[in-house]
Design a protein around this motif. Structure first.
Motif, PDB file in Angstrom:
ATOM      1  N   GLY A  45       0.801  -1.216   0.000  1.00 22.61           N
ATOM      2  CA  GLY A  45       0.000   0.000   0.000  1.00 22.61           C
ATOM      3  C   GLY A  45       0.829   1.258   0.000  1.00 22.61           C
ATOM      4  N   ALA A  46       0.376   2.239   0.787  1.00 24.67           N
ATOM      5  CA  ALA A  46       1.121   3.481   0.955  1.00 24.67           C
ATOM      6  C   ALA A  46       2.083   3.393   2.132  1.00 24.67           C
ATOM      7  N   ASP A  47       1.828   2.454   3.032  1.00 25.32           N
ATOM      8  CA  ASP A  47       2.563   2.390   4.283  1.00 25.32           C
ATOM      9  C   ASP A  47       4.001   1.923   4.113  1.00 25.32           C
ATOM     10  N   LYS A  48       4.215   0.865   3.310  1.00 23.46           N
ATOM     11  CA  LYS A  48       5.533   0.245   3.256  1.00 23.46           C
ATOM     12  C   LYS A  48       6.225   0.413   1.908  1.00 23.46           C
ATOM     13  N   ALA A  49       5.755   1.354   1.109  1.00 25.72           N
ATOM     14  CA  ALA A  49       6.361   1.560  -0.212  1.00 25.72           C
ATOM     15  C   ALA A  49       7.852   1.871  -0.095  1.00 25.72           C
ATOM     16  N   CYS A  50       8.220   2.682   0.886  1.00 30.02           N
ATOM     17  CA  CYS A  50       9.629   3.069   1.030  1.00 30.02           C
ATOM     18  C   CYS A  50      10.505   1.885   1.424  1.00 30.02           C
ATOM     19  N   SER A  51       9.923   0.893   2.084  1.00 31.15           N
ATOM     20  CA  SER A  51      10.698  -0.270   2.501  1.00 31.15           C
ATOM     21  C   SER A  51      10.896  -1.274   1.373  1.00 31.15           C
ATOM     22  N   MET A  52      10.233  -1.090   0.255  1.00 28.37           N
ATOM     23  CA  MET A  52      10.406  -2.015  -0.872  1.00 28.37           C
ATOM     24  C   MET A  52      11.873  -2.064  -1.308  1.00 28.37           C
ATOM     25  N   MET A  53      12.570  -0.943  -1.176  1.00 21.53           N
ATOM     26  CA  MET A  53      13.972  -0.890  -1.592  1.00 21.53           C
ATOM     27  C   MET A  53      14.874  -1.708  -0.672  1.00 21.53           C
TER      28      MET A  53
END
Length: 495
Positions: free
Chosen positions: A430-438
């Motif tokens: 979602g919007a919550d963990k997008a930054c952690s995808m990297m």
């Protein structure tokens, strides 16, 4: 960090598009009143809020297709929404876009008990499917804790699991086919009446895609026979490490329980305050172990489960004496998230996966991280498959505490990746963990995923801003596009 956006409906959607949507769906199915729009400003992740420009409430596949086609013609982004119980901001609206709510699509299209399947619209609840199947001795195996209110459309979008996914798998293991509206408004059918379809597994691409490739409007699910026997026990432990070791030993002994759930002491306190389910308040951790199958198999595995718990130092084993007592135990476990309000005014819930063998050490490290941050973390989760659900407790009235809690929640998820796991088991990105995808995927991995998404949605209007990291959210360096060397050499093309 709380993210809130409020804008007036843009000129783009306020005029011609509204009139066209009213013509396609009806006046009662189009919402533009600012007060009513607030109902749709967030899902279960309430720290992120955006008021949409408009909400439409179709009743059929044809009405969904008409709404999507109009959005495509006007270049207006849209977000599908079910019951709004998601916990990752997957149904967070776009401020100048439309929410397509599926709550009115609650029809049962057909039940085929002879072939153990049912076709429903996406607004039918998860638990409702099992209620409808019960007269035939059948049920729907995926059982997220919110199953009384969450809908099958949302289950498909997030590939939800639940307590019994250890033995029975996730939603993807129980969906045979879907009717699907693509981002240009076309209606397609994926999968079929059988578990295996000929050709590319497009159904597998859609299940778990978090509504970023189109909207599912009908679902054919696989039903299972009710097991002959069910046995349940609750085992208390003096430490979370002992409970974690017991989980690993149980599976190593060759027993695959229907479910193994763990609650730490904070979670136990909250559940008891809310439900009085009978968990031991002085236990550092409790395991809820459930076995099902044929009578003789269940009895043998139950004896093994008891011995494993005893060999790992259980302080008490409770065996429910009736179906009602067993139901109360599960009521306590499934009320855990809502029960957190009894011990904390606010919380972030996260969702990460780790190897079963590392449950004890990771839970210990989470406790150390919480102490360092000056916060509390309650743990209640699907221990059998290592799917953690840490709840970071905080008080938003204290300045800066919400930010500290969000940072801790993110750090816990990224700890799961470093431990050999994943940033999500069933709640989605979602919007919550997008930054952690990297933290989990390389730039090449993400590029391939984006190209798949672009194949379905080349204009980027279907649930935009979700899953993938963006400069606005993640602090990436903005700048002009830099072609890959292979692209510059003419070997590959840009999607």
């Amino acid at each position: 960090m709380s993210v809130t956006a409020q804008t007036q409906p843009s000129r783009q959607v306020a005029g011609a598009l509204r009139s066209q949507l009213v013509a396609a769906i009806g006046e009662s199915g189009v919402i533009t009143d600012p007060g009513e729009l607030r109902t749709y400003e967030c899902d279960g992740l309430t720290g992120y809020r955006t008021i949409p420009a408009m909400v439409v409430l179709p009743r059929s596949t044809q009405e969904v297709a008409a709404a999507v086609k109009l959005c495509a013609q006007h270049g207006v982004p849209f977000v599908a929404r079910g019951a709004g119980t998601g916990l990752s901001g997957g149904a967070l609206p776009v401020s100048d876009g439309i929410v397509i709510g599926l709550s009115r699509m609650r029809e049962v299209i057909g039940i085929d008990p002879d072939n153990a399947r049912m076709t429903v619209q996406p607004g039918v609840t998860n638990a409702g499917i099992s209620v409808l199947a019960s007269p035939y001795g059948l049920y729907f195996a995926p059982d997220p804790s919110s199953q009384i209110v969450c809908t099958v459309g949302g289950n498909v979008a997030e590939n939800s699991g639940g307590a019994h996914c250890l033995k029975y798998g996730f939603t993807s293991n129980h969906v045979l086919g879907v009717t699907f509206v693509t981002p240009d408004g076309s209606i397609v059918h994926l999968g079929g009446d059988n578990a295996d379809s000929i050709g590319p597994d497009l159904l597998g691409v859609i299940v778990g895609s978090e509504g970023t490739m189109g909207i599912v409007t009908e679902v054919t699910v696989r039903l299972l026979q009710r097991p002959e026997s069910v046995r349940t026990l609750v085992a208390d432990f003096a430490s979370v490490e002992q409970a974690g070791h017991a989980v690993g030993d149980l599976v190593a002994a060759g027993v695959i329980p229907a479910a193994v759930e763990m609650l730490d002491n904070l979670a136990i306190q909250a559940c008891e305050e809310a439900t009085g389910a009978g968990f031991s308040r002085d236990a550092a951790a409790a395991l809820v172990v459930e076995l099902d199958g044929f009578d003789t198999e269940c009895e043998t595995d139950f004896d093994t489960a008891r011995r494993v718990c005893e060999s790992n130092g259980t302080t008490h084993i409770r065996v429910p004496e009736s179906a009602d007592e067993r139901a109360l135990i599960w009521k306590g476990r499934k009320a855990a998230f809502a029960a957190m309000g009894r011990i904390s005014p606010d919380y972030f819930v996260q969702d990460g996966v780790i190897p079963r063998s590392k449950l004890g050490p990771v839970l210990t490290q989470i406790a150390e991280m919480a102490d360092e941050a000056g916060l509390r973390v309650a743990n209640v989760f699907h221990a059998g498959d290592g799917n953690l659900h840490p709840l970071v407790l905080y008080d938003a009235r204290h300045e800066g505490e919400a930010d500290e809690a969000e940072h801790l929640a993110t750090a816990i998820v990224e700890l799961c990746v470093r431990t050999g796991g994943s940033i999500s088991g069933e709640h989605g990105i979602g919007a919550d963990k997008a930054c952690s995808m990297m933290k989990m995927f390389t730039p090449d991995d993400l590029a391939v995923m984006k190209r798949v998404r672009q194949a379905f949605d080349p204009d980027g209007i279907c649930n935009p801003g979700k899953i993938f990291p963006t400069p606005r959210l993640c602090g990436e360096l903005p700048g002009p596009y830099r072609p890959h060397p292979l692209e510059a050499a003419g070997v590959i093309g840009r999607g």
